[in-house]
Design an enzyme around this catalytic site. Sequence first.
Site, PDB file in Angstrom:
ATOM      1  N   GLN A 129       0.877  -1.067  -0.080  1.00  0.00           N
ATOM      2  CA  GLN A 129       0.032  -0.059  -0.026  1.00  0.00           C
ATOM      3  C   GLN A 129       0.806   1.186  -0.035  1.00  0.00           C
ATOM      4  OE1 GLN A 129      -1.864   0.444   3.726  1.00  0.00           O
ATOM      5  NE2 GLN A 129      -3.911   1.290   2.980  1.00  0.00           N
ATOM      6  N   SER A 132       1.399   6.509   2.450  1.00  0.00           N
ATOM      7  CA  SER A 132       2.140   7.292   3.379  1.00  0.00           C
ATOM      8  C   SER A 132       3.416   7.965   2.915  1.00  0.00           C
ATOM      9  CB  SER A 132       2.645   6.739   4.700  1.00  0.00           C
ATOM     10  OG  SER A 132       1.282   6.247   5.354  1.00  0.00           O
ATOM     11  N   SER A 164       4.633  -1.314   3.872  1.00  0.00           N
ATOM     12  CA  SER A 164       4.806  -2.885   4.629  1.00  0.00           C
ATOM     13  C   SER A 164       4.890  -3.928   3.519  1.00  0.00           C
ATOM     14  CB  SER A 164       3.485  -3.252   5.475  1.00  0.00           C
ATOM     15  OG  SER A 164       3.370  -2.398   6.329  1.00  0.00           O
ATOM     16  N   GLU A 247      -8.935  -1.763   5.910  1.00  0.00           N
ATOM     17  CA  GLU A 247      -7.703  -1.938   6.765  1.00  0.00           C
ATOM     18  C   GLU A 247      -8.008  -1.839   8.198  1.00  0.00           C
ATOM     19  OE1 GLU A 247      -4.624   0.673   5.962  1.00  0.00           O
ATOM     20  OE2 GLU A 247      -3.133  -0.388   7.323  1.00  0.00           O
ATOM     21  N   GLU A 375      -4.813   9.055  17.679  1.00  0.00           N
ATOM     22  CA  GLU A 375      -5.586  10.039  17.984  1.00  0.00           C
ATOM     23  C   GLU A 375      -6.389  10.156  16.664  1.00  0.00           C
ATOM     24  OE1 GLU A 375      -2.318   9.726  18.328  1.00  0.00           O
ATOM     25  OE2 GLU A 375      -1.863  10.036  20.322  1.00  0.00           O
TER      26      GLU A 375
HETATM   27  C1  LIG Z   1       3.843  -0.863  11.463  1.00  0.00           C
HETATM   28  C2  LIG Z   1       3.296   0.226  10.392  1.00  0.00           C
HETATM   29  C3  LIG Z   1       2.979  -0.363   9.195  1.00  0.00           C
HETATM   30  C4  LIG Z   1       2.729   0.696   8.212  1.00  0.00           C
HETATM   31  N1  LIG Z   1       2.418   0.073   6.761  1.00  0.00           N
HETATM   32  C5  LIG Z   1       2.123   1.120   5.930  1.00  0.00           C
HETATM   33  C6  LIG Z   1       2.040   0.698   4.674  1.00  0.00           C
HETATM   34  O1  LIG Z   1       1.965  -0.349   4.265  1.00  0.00           O
HETATM   35  N2  LIG Z   1       1.622   1.697   3.658  1.00  0.00           N
HETATM   36  C7  LIG Z   1       1.273   3.180   4.127  1.00  0.00           C
HETATM   37  O2  LIG Z   1       1.247   3.918   2.949  1.00  0.00           O
HETATM   38  N3  LIG Z   1       1.706   3.351   5.390  1.00  0.00           N
HETATM   39  C8  LIG Z   1       2.124   2.648   6.501  1.00  0.00           C
HETATM   40  N4  LIG Z   1       2.446   2.796   7.694  1.00  0.00           N
HETATM   41  C9  LIG Z   1       2.225   4.277   7.813  1.00  0.00           C
HETATM   42  C10 LIG Z   1       1.082   5.054   8.719  1.00  0.00           C
HETATM   43  O3  LIG Z   1      -0.166   4.811   7.981  1.00  0.00           O
HETATM   44  C11 LIG Z   1       1.473   6.160   9.412  1.00  0.00           C
HETATM   45  O4  LIG Z   1       2.679   6.124  10.031  1.00  0.00           O
HETATM   46  C12 LIG Z   1       0.373   6.909  10.067  1.00  0.00           C
HETATM   47  O5  LIG Z   1      -0.662   7.175   9.085  1.00  0.00           O
HETATM   48  C13 LIG Z   1       0.891   8.245  10.958  1.00  0.00           C
HETATM   49  O6  LIG Z   1       1.216   9.017   9.924  1.00  0.00           O
HETATM   50  P1  LIG Z   1       2.882   9.767  10.297  1.00  0.00           P
HETATM   51  O7  LIG Z   1       3.784   8.549  10.561  1.00  0.00           O
HETATM   52  O8  LIG Z   1       3.146  10.427   9.053  1.00  0.00           O
HETATM   53  O9  LIG Z   1       2.762  10.288  11.596  1.00  0.00           O
HETATM   54  P2  LIG Z   1       1.838  11.908  11.624  1.00  0.00           P
HETATM   55  O10 LIG Z   1       0.854  12.041  10.830  1.00  0.00           O
HETATM   56  O11 LIG Z   1       3.059  12.975  11.470  1.00  0.00           O
HETATM   57  O12 LIG Z   1       1.535  11.994  13.263  1.00  0.00           O
HETATM   58  C14 LIG Z   1       2.424  12.542  14.228  1.00  0.00           C
HETATM   59  C15 LIG Z   1       1.530  12.662  15.432  1.00  0.00           C
HETATM   60  O13 LIG Z   1       0.765  13.427  15.228  1.00  0.00           O
HETATM   61  C16 LIG Z   1      -0.781  13.157  15.751  1.00  0.00           C
HETATM   62  N5  LIG Z   1      -1.679  13.820  14.946  1.00  0.00           N
HETATM   63  C17 LIG Z   1      -1.602  13.952  13.740  1.00  0.00           C
HETATM   64  N6  LIG Z   1      -2.627  14.764  13.042  1.00  0.00           N
HETATM   65  C18 LIG Z   1      -3.535  14.751  14.088  1.00  0.00           C
HETATM   66  C19 LIG Z   1      -4.744  15.291  14.129  1.00  0.00           C
HETATM   67  N7  LIG Z   1      -5.483  15.837  13.355  1.00  0.00           N
HETATM   68  N8  LIG Z   1      -5.253  15.423  15.627  1.00  0.00           N
HETATM   69  C20 LIG Z   1      -4.652  14.699  16.509  1.00  0.00           C
HETATM   70  N9  LIG Z   1      -3.574  14.170  16.470  1.00  0.00           N
HETATM   71  C21 LIG Z   1      -2.870  14.193  15.188  1.00  0.00           C
HETATM   72  C22 LIG Z   1      -0.649  11.540  15.284  1.00  0.00           C
HETATM   73  O14 LIG Z   1      -1.637  10.976  16.057  1.00  0.00           O
HETATM   74  C23 LIG Z   1       0.643  11.132  15.794  1.00  0.00           C
HETATM   75  O15 LIG Z   1       0.856  10.997  17.177  1.00  0.00           O
HETATM   76  C24 LIG Z   1       2.596   2.135   8.423  1.00  0.00           C
HETATM   77  C25 LIG Z   1       3.019   2.371   9.748  1.00  0.00           C
HETATM   78  C26 LIG Z   1       3.412   1.588  10.764  1.00  0.00           C
HETATM   79  C27 LIG Z   1       3.689   2.052  12.239  1.00  0.00           C
END
Ligand SMILES: Cc1cc2nc3c(=O)[nH]c(=O)nc-3n(C[C@H](O)[C@H](O)[C@H](O)COP(=O)(O)OP(=O)(O)OC[C@H]3O[C@@H](n4cnc5c(N)ncnc54)[C@H](O)[C@@H]3O)c2cc1C
Length: 404
Positions: A129, A132, A164, A247, A375
């Site tokens: 997928q 991100s 992933s 998902e 969140e």
């Molecule tokens: C094990 C694992 C597997 C994954 N696999 C995939 C995959 O296969 N494909 C893919 O595309 N992605 C994947 N991801 C990525 C995942 O979808 C993102 O890490 C996730 O959506 C959070 O985005 P970010 O890491 O950019 O954090 P950010 O969006 O930068 O968030 C940082 C912090 O701010 C908080 N925050 C952000 N916006 C808000 C809001 N509006 N209100 C309150 N709090 C907020 C969040 O909760 C978090 O604590 C994976 C992640 C993990 C950990």
Amino acid sequence: MDFNDTPQEAAFRGKVRDWLPKYVTPRRKTRPRARSEFDATEELKKSKSWQARKADAGYAFIQWPQEYGGRGSTIEAIIYAQEEAAFATPEDFFVNSSFIGPTIMNYASEEVKNRFLPKMLRGEEIWCQLFSEPSAGSDLAGVRTRAEKNGDQWVVNGQKVWTSFAQHADWAVLVTRHDPTVPKHKGLTYFLLDMTTPGVEVVPIKQISGASHFNEVFLTNVRVPDSFRLGEVGGGWGVAITTLMNERFSTGRDLRPDAEELLKLVQQLKIDGQPAIQKSAVRQQLVDLYVCSQGIRNIQFRTLTALSKGQPPGPEASILKLVNANKYQQISNLGMDLQEMAGIITDPAEVGDNVMFQNGYLQSPGLRIAGGTDEIMRNIIAERVLGLPQDVRVDKAVAFNELP
Ligand SMILES: Cc1cc2nc3c(=O)[nH]c(=O)nc-3n(C[C@H](O)[C@H](O)[C@H](O)COP(=O)(O)OP(=O)(O)OC[C@H]3O[C@@H](n4cnc5c(N)ncnc54)[C@H](O)[C@@H]3O)c2cc1C
């Protein structure tokens, strides 16, 4: 809700109970393995042949409609999952496929469905997928990967992260920005991408557990035929939400260790010379977590009841995801704490069954982030389940390229 099997469901359960032991060993007779013991290439081979075997027997993606090789029954899917949970089956590389499949079913032409779904069902092709990006995770609508139309192809440039299984994937679902001059949700287009296309570079990310579950993916002048677009040009947000809802529901699946494994652990342990199970603080936490597990099962049943009536997973899938991932972390952490110094033994010969607490301790934080963070799940529950006022979204009506 009726939790008992109907005669038809009991007959199906009986068939599954007869079939599984012919091919896999009961979990209680096998030792769970430490993450460091996994050879992904070997595991992938085993997973593919297990998926093909299930497909031959009619047990792969049971919830899918019959026309795409499933049994069209969510109840049978949960019965199968309950029975299979007692066996040591190969690693699940197909978790992505199980929620990408419904997106293809909803949006693709018959030709595209026939091209992809049978191979997905049999495990012949692995999916990942590509959503991100370094600056678009929770705010998925903020993706910057550009898709520009060139004849009957699109040329894609950008970077994805945390993907992933990308290093094993044959195909991917990809969210891109085709038009930066409109508000962010309106300028997105969704594609199916052949991961062997020139310009796709996958760089594994090493995790704390030693494994490389996810990757960075760089896309440089990658050409995607327009026939592999899902949904309308500019309709990518709706398609992405379909994938994410499926998902989140799949993240609500049973995760081990659960309260049963915690009970077994505390029955073996002693604290200050006394059986841990006799300590009131331990009993209290055990009971709380058991109650939480039962609550999760009831939400699973409620969602499945909706699914079996043809309704898609709704915002309640976010409750399931939020509570399940937290419970998984609490159980794993408590298991590690109670084992004291023994909790950190990693020698596979010494650690025994309790390795599952170590695995959970290392993996559970990721599960609270993947597919939408705690969140974000709380925001969805507040707005879509409880009907509370929406978060202020100042960027909603502003062209993407005018955002600061
Ligand atoms: C094990 C694992 C597997 C994954 N696999 C995939 C995959 O296969 N494909 C893919 O595309 N992605 C994947 N991801 C990525 C995942 O979808 C993102 O890490 C996730 O959506 C959070 O985005 P970010 O890491 O950019 O954090 P950010 O969006 O930068 O968030 C940082 C912090 O701010 C908080 N925050 C952000 N916006 C808000 C809001 N509006 N209100 C309150 N709090 C907020 C969040 O909760 C978090 O604590 C994976 C992640 C993990 C950990």
